[in-house]
Design a protein around this motif. Structure first.
Motif, PDB file in Angstrom:
ATOM      1  N   VAL A  87       0.639  -0.907  -0.208  1.00 34.24           N
ATOM      2  CA  VAL A  87       0.377   0.087  -0.056  1.00 34.24           C
ATOM      3  C   VAL A  87       0.712   1.430   0.044  1.00 34.24           C
ATOM      4  O   VAL A  87       1.430   1.640   1.231  1.00 34.24           O
ATOM      5  N   HIS A  88       1.144   1.853  -0.832  1.00 32.23           N
ATOM      6  CA  HIS A  88       2.174   3.164  -1.107  1.00 32.23           C
ATOM      7  C   HIS A  88       0.891   4.068  -0.965  1.00 32.23           C
ATOM      8  O   HIS A  88       1.800   5.429  -0.374  1.00 32.23           O
ATOM      9  N   ASP A  89      -0.014   4.535  -0.504  1.00 32.81           N
ATOM     10  CA  ASP A  89      -0.913   6.161   0.066  1.00 32.81           C
ATOM     11  C   ASP A  89      -1.780   5.514   1.431  1.00 32.81           C
ATOM     12  O   ASP A  89      -2.193   5.217   0.271  1.00 32.81           O
ATOM     13  N   PRO A  90      -1.546   5.119   1.969  1.00 31.12           N
ATOM     14  CA  PRO A  90      -1.814   4.800   3.359  1.00 31.12           C
ATOM     15  C   PRO A  90      -3.153   5.714   3.555  1.00 31.12           C
ATOM     16  O   PRO A  90      -4.686   5.403   3.734  1.00 31.12           O
ATOM     17  N   ASP A  91      -3.255   6.776   3.000  1.00 28.45           N
ATOM     18  CA  ASP A  91      -4.133   7.553   3.455  1.00 28.45           C
ATOM     19  C   ASP A  91      -5.207   7.376   2.904  1.00 28.45           C
ATOM     20  O   ASP A  91      -5.959   8.077   3.348  1.00 28.45           O
ATOM     21  N   LEU A  92      -5.163   7.321   1.529  1.00 27.56           N
ATOM     22  CA  LEU A  92      -6.457   6.672   0.807  1.00 27.56           C
ATOM     23  C   LEU A  92      -6.381   5.574   0.914  1.00 27.56           C
ATOM     24  O   LEU A  92      -7.681   4.536   0.665  1.00 27.56           O
ATOM     25  N   CYS A  93      -6.123   4.340   1.256  1.00 29.13           N
ATOM     26  CA  CYS A  93      -6.474   3.037   1.589  1.00 29.13           C
ATOM     27  C   CYS A  93      -5.929   2.468   3.369  1.00 29.13           C
ATOM     28  O   CYS A  93      -4.599   2.367   3.219  1.00 29.13           O
ATOM     29  N   GLY A 146       1.893 -12.322  -8.790  1.00 26.81           N
ATOM     30  CA  GLY A 146       1.583 -12.364  -7.276  1.00 26.81           C
ATOM     31  C   GLY A 146       1.488 -11.592  -6.146  1.00 26.81           C
ATOM     32  O   GLY A 146       1.753 -11.834  -5.717  1.00 26.81           O
ATOM     33  N   ARG A 147       1.244  -9.992  -6.749  1.00 25.71           N
ATOM     34  CA  ARG A 147       1.635  -9.207  -6.396  1.00 25.71           C
ATOM     35  C   ARG A 147       0.360  -8.123  -6.477  1.00 25.71           C
ATOM     36  O   ARG A 147       0.422  -7.750  -7.579  1.00 25.71           O
ATOM     37  N   ILE A 148       0.029  -7.208  -5.781  1.00 26.67           N
ATOM     38  CA  ILE A 148      -0.647  -6.356  -5.625  1.00 26.67           C
ATOM     39  C   ILE A 148       0.163  -4.587  -5.218  1.00 26.67           C
ATOM     40  O   ILE A 148       0.157  -5.307  -4.058  1.00 26.67           O
ATOM     41  N   VAL A 149      -0.139  -3.885  -5.442  1.00 21.65           N
ATOM     42  CA  VAL A 149       0.420  -2.977  -5.018  1.00 21.65           C
ATOM     43  C   VAL A 149      -0.893  -1.402  -5.077  1.00 21.65           C
ATOM     44  O   VAL A 149      -1.645  -1.384  -6.336  1.00 21.65           O
TER      45      VAL A 149
END
Length: 832
Positions: free
Chosen positions: A207-213, A274-277
């Motif tokens: 999760v690169h943007d925890p403010d939005l997620c 097998g990678r989710i970003v």
């Protein structure tokens, strides 16, 4: 939200009749907009049993069946379905039956064989989404009973308000019914049987943007067999307004309706590496969504991606490349929490709004990310088989804690006008799952939230502390608690009461002066318009004054930068206007294009601006005149509008408001107005304060052309008037009628061309003394024998005294002072 009662009864006991239940929910704030009885459209449709299925003697694709319908002789019915066999229980439409869509079934002949009715598919009954074969009913379905008695249902259409996102679910509405009936809520049992290997061996999440997620939870199911979901599930989804798709997709939609948690399922084989970003879209990135539309992604869109490309727009719609298909065997379950504002902006940008985005926009309880993932995995394994990997991936596994809001029972009583003791208030809140406790010491009472948050102190004896369940995001301040008490106790139970203090017999209207201005202009033949406050940036650029005009006494001055809308519906409505002229120009343009060119319009409206971070608004009056002011008649030609017409209207307004006559100052450097036909105007009130101020003139010809107004000239004015925001008319004091006659004298004063008539009149009034009752300009002359730079102004002076008849000597003395003042101050001389 559409809520089937049969589904609701899984979680709470409902014994009330649908109409009574709808009434109670509506009184709780969950307005029931309609009640639908599913099955009413199944007329003469009964449960039958196939006794035999034989090949049709004259058609290879048809079967001849014998059906027992529980009474009478078995019926022979011709059917084209291939999924039927003897012994099955099936729905039978008898001759004369009516199906959904007002489809009537009659006895017919098919290839030489009489068919006495029809065997029905789930799609024909709108009971399931399967249209390929006959609906096979459970073997224990009672024979011969009307189908509506077995599979009919009542569906409530409930309007859930924006602040109650938790109620956009079957479980959430079960909690509301529990408040009404007192019956306990039975939450779905969420149990998972993890028989596969560790999920970390199959999937990683970043999760690169925890403010939005703030939270992203994932599960993995292997070896699924995609197919139709169970008949009961399909029926519930259809009743709730959702189309069944497959057992895997239906499981995610089922959880969304049941728990209020949107879930998305991906074909795991399409998730590369097998990678989710979870990240923002890259510049120029594109993807094709499930609706088969290729979309150019904006830089601030939050997307779900694998290691190479976006596979879904977060909270809005998944990607076509990773959708669940008939060949899917590996499934990734996404259960995430997204920022509501981000989801709403993205949905508006693409014109996409779904059941999922609707729930994300209202905010989600973070605990649901875990619960939703587990529940969806449980249902997929039940309906599609497969093996659930051990563990889950969770970007923020810490569970939220319950909040607390302190409130004062005495304050609640004052707010509601309801005599409810503190213990009774606690009992009412307990019905909604809010526990309360006394405070051990002084507490802070939250009375306002958001940017203007505010708290007040209260003693321990005066306050209670309510513990707020994690799903009730709408309870944040004391008045929220009071509102909840009123809602649960019953608005209809609050006794009506008259105010303790009698209202005054009469109160002056704060809009009296504004209404007087409107009435004056309407009486003068103008038409009032009301235009939109939202305009385009082009409006502001084209109709921008060189400097903001001063404001009348007590009015707000125009100042600051324009205010832009964060989420404009259109570029043409993206900023708040700062003046009214551009809006009036649009109204003129619309009228001219519709064949009406003689226009006299006005608007009383507001301008807006932001100065030093503070927003301001100001009231203004704008006037626009175009075409002919006087139409042609047998005794006169037509007369077009000119600046004198708007001057006359302003003088009329000043007189109506008991202000001094306006004074005019030529304008030469105003980009909106014609440099030779424009002026600044102001008028003073009796106390000397500024009562009216603004600008008038002819709109600059280049602006008329650029705006394509299609008029020869447009006369405009924009004014600030004291009391336009809120004010009363000045008190009119009537003077007794003077019994002594007036004396009139005419003066022809020669002044330079640059000297205004207003300056001449002001000098006359100032120098004539108290005997002057009035002065009026009645003629202007230019030409021989005057020099080219001079003009002659003919003024009529009226002298009168209240206590006597004036003598010629008294009037002559006043005239002498006037002539001397004109010569000394303005270089004027009498014309002989």
């Amino acid at each position: 939200m559409r809520v089937p009662l049969s589904w609701l009864r899984d979680y709470v006991e409902v014994e009330l009749e649908p109409e009574r239940l709808a009434e109670r929910l509506t009184l709780l704030g969950m307005e029931v907009k309609g009640i639908e009885r599913r099955g009413d459209s199944w007329q003469q449709v009964v449960v039958g049993q196939l006794l035999s299925v034989e090949k049709h003697p004259r058609a290879d694709r048809l079967s001849l069946t014998r059906v027992d319908v529980g009474s009478g002789e078995p019926l022979e019915i011709v059917c084209g379905a291939t999924n039927i066999a003897a012994g099955q229980r099936i729905p039978v439409a008898l001759p004369g039956a009516i199906l959904p869509g007002n489809r009537r079934i009659e006895r017919t002949e098919k290839m030489g064989v009489v068919s006495n009715g029809m065997l029905c598919s789930g799609d024909e009954l709108e009971l399931t989404g399967d249209a390929d074969g006959i609906l096979i009913l459970p073997a224990d379905t009672p024979l011969g009973v009307p189908l509506a008695d077995v599979f009919g249902d009542v569906v409530l259409d409930i309007d859930v308000k924006p602040n109650r996102g938790d109620a956009l679910s079957i479980v959430g509405l079960a909690r509301e019914i529990s408040i009404v009936t007192g019956a306990p809520v039975h939450f779905p049992a969420v149990t998972v049987n993890e028989t596969g290997g560790p999920i970390e061996e199959r999937l990683t999440v970043e999760v690169h943007d925890p403010d939005l997620c703030p939270r992203f939870t994932a599960r993995w199911v292997s070896g699924v067999a995609v197919g139709p979901s169970p008949q009961r599930v399909q029926s519930r989804l259809l009743a709730a307004g959702m189309r069944p798709i497959s057992n895997v997709v239906d499981a995610s939609n089922y959880v969304m309706l049941e728990l209020g948690k949107p879930i998305h399922t991906f074909d795991a084989n399409a998730v590369r590496g097998g990678r989710i970003v979870v990240r923002r879209a890259h510049p120029g990135e594109r993807m094709t969504t499930l609706d088969h539309v290729e979309r150019a992604l904006a830089d601030d869109d939050l997307v779900i991606a694998d290691g190479q490309r976006a596979i879904g727009i977060a909270g809005i719609m998944g990607g076509l490349d990773s959708e669940i298909s008939d060949g899917t065997t590996e499934v990734v379950i996404e259960s995430a929490i997204f920022d509501p504002v981000s989801i709403r902006r993205t949905g508006q940008r693409y014109g996409l709004r779904s059941e999922a985005s609707l729930r994300f926009e209202k905010g989600q309880e973070t605990r649901l990310a875990r619960i939703g993932a587990d529940r969806c995995a449980q249902l997929i394994v039940e309906w599609a088989g497969g093996t659930l990997s051990r563990g889950r991936i969770d970007s923020a596994p810490a569970e939220p804690t319950e909040g607390q809001v302190a409130f004062r029972p005495a304050r609640v009583v004052r707010l509601l006008g309801l005599d409810l003791a503190a213990e009774d208030q606690r009992a009412v809140l307990a019905r909604a799952g809010l526990t309360t406790a006394t405070s051990s010491g002084p507490v802070r009472i939250p009375v306002a939230a958001g940017e203007q948050s505010l708290e007040v102190d209260a003693g321990a004896a005066d306050a209670l502390v309510a513990t707020i369940p994690t799903w009730r995001r709408d309870l944040a301040i004391e008045t929220d608690i009071a509102e909840e008490i009123a809602r649960i106790h019953g608005y209809e139970e609050i006794p009506p009461s008259l105010p303790d203090t009698p209202p005054p017999p009469w109160r002056p209207s704060p809009l009296e002066l504004r209404e007087a201005v409107r009435q004056t202009l309407v009486g003068a033949g103008l038409v009032e318009v009301v235009s939109h406050a939202l305009v385009s940036p082009r409006h502001l650029d084209a109709f921008r004054w060189a400097t903001h005009a001063p404001a009348a006494e007590g009015e707000t001055a125009a100042a600051g930068d324009p205010i832009s809308v964060l989420n404009p519906l259109s570029p043409d409505a993206s900023v708040l206007r700062q003046g009214l002229l551009a809006s009036l120009a649009d109204v003129v343009s619309t009228n001219v294009r519709n064949g009406r060119s003689d226009l006299a319009l006005f608007e009383v409206g507001k301008g807006y601006g932001r100065d030093a971070g503070e927003a301001h608004e100001w009231w203004r009056l704008a006037i626009a005149l175009a075409g002919d002011r006087e139409t042609a008649a047998w005794d006169r030609p037509a007369r077009g509008v000119d600046v004198d017409d708007v001057k006359g209207l302003i003088e009329l307004i000043a007189d109506r408001l008991r202000q001094e006559p306006p004074t005019w100052t030529p304008l030469t450097a105003e980009p909106v107005l014609h440099p030779g036909r424009s002026a600044a105007v102001e008028a003073r009130r009796g106390d000397g304060s500024l009562g009216l101020v603004g600008r008038i003139g002819e709109l600059r010809p280049s602006l008329i052309e650029d705006w394509d107004l299609r008029v020869d000239r447009l006369i405009v004015a924009e004014l600030s008037i004291a009391g336009l925001t809120a004010g009363q008319l000045p008190v009119v004091r009537v003077a007794p009628i003077v019994r002594h006659p007036p004396l009139e004298r005419d003066l022809a004063v020669v002044v330079a061309e640059a000297v205004s008539a207003a300056a001449v009149e002001a000098t006359i009034r100032r120098s004539a003394g108290p005997l002057l009752a009035g002065v009026r300009l009645f003629d202007i002359y230019r030409g021989a024998p005057l020099t080219p730079g001079d003009k002659s102004l003919a003024e009529r002076l009226v002298f009168q005294a209240a206590d006597r008849t004036l003598t010629d000597d008294e009037v002559a003395g006043a005239l002498s002072r006037v002539v001397a003042a004109l010569a000394a101050e303005l270089g004027g001389r009498l014309r002989v």
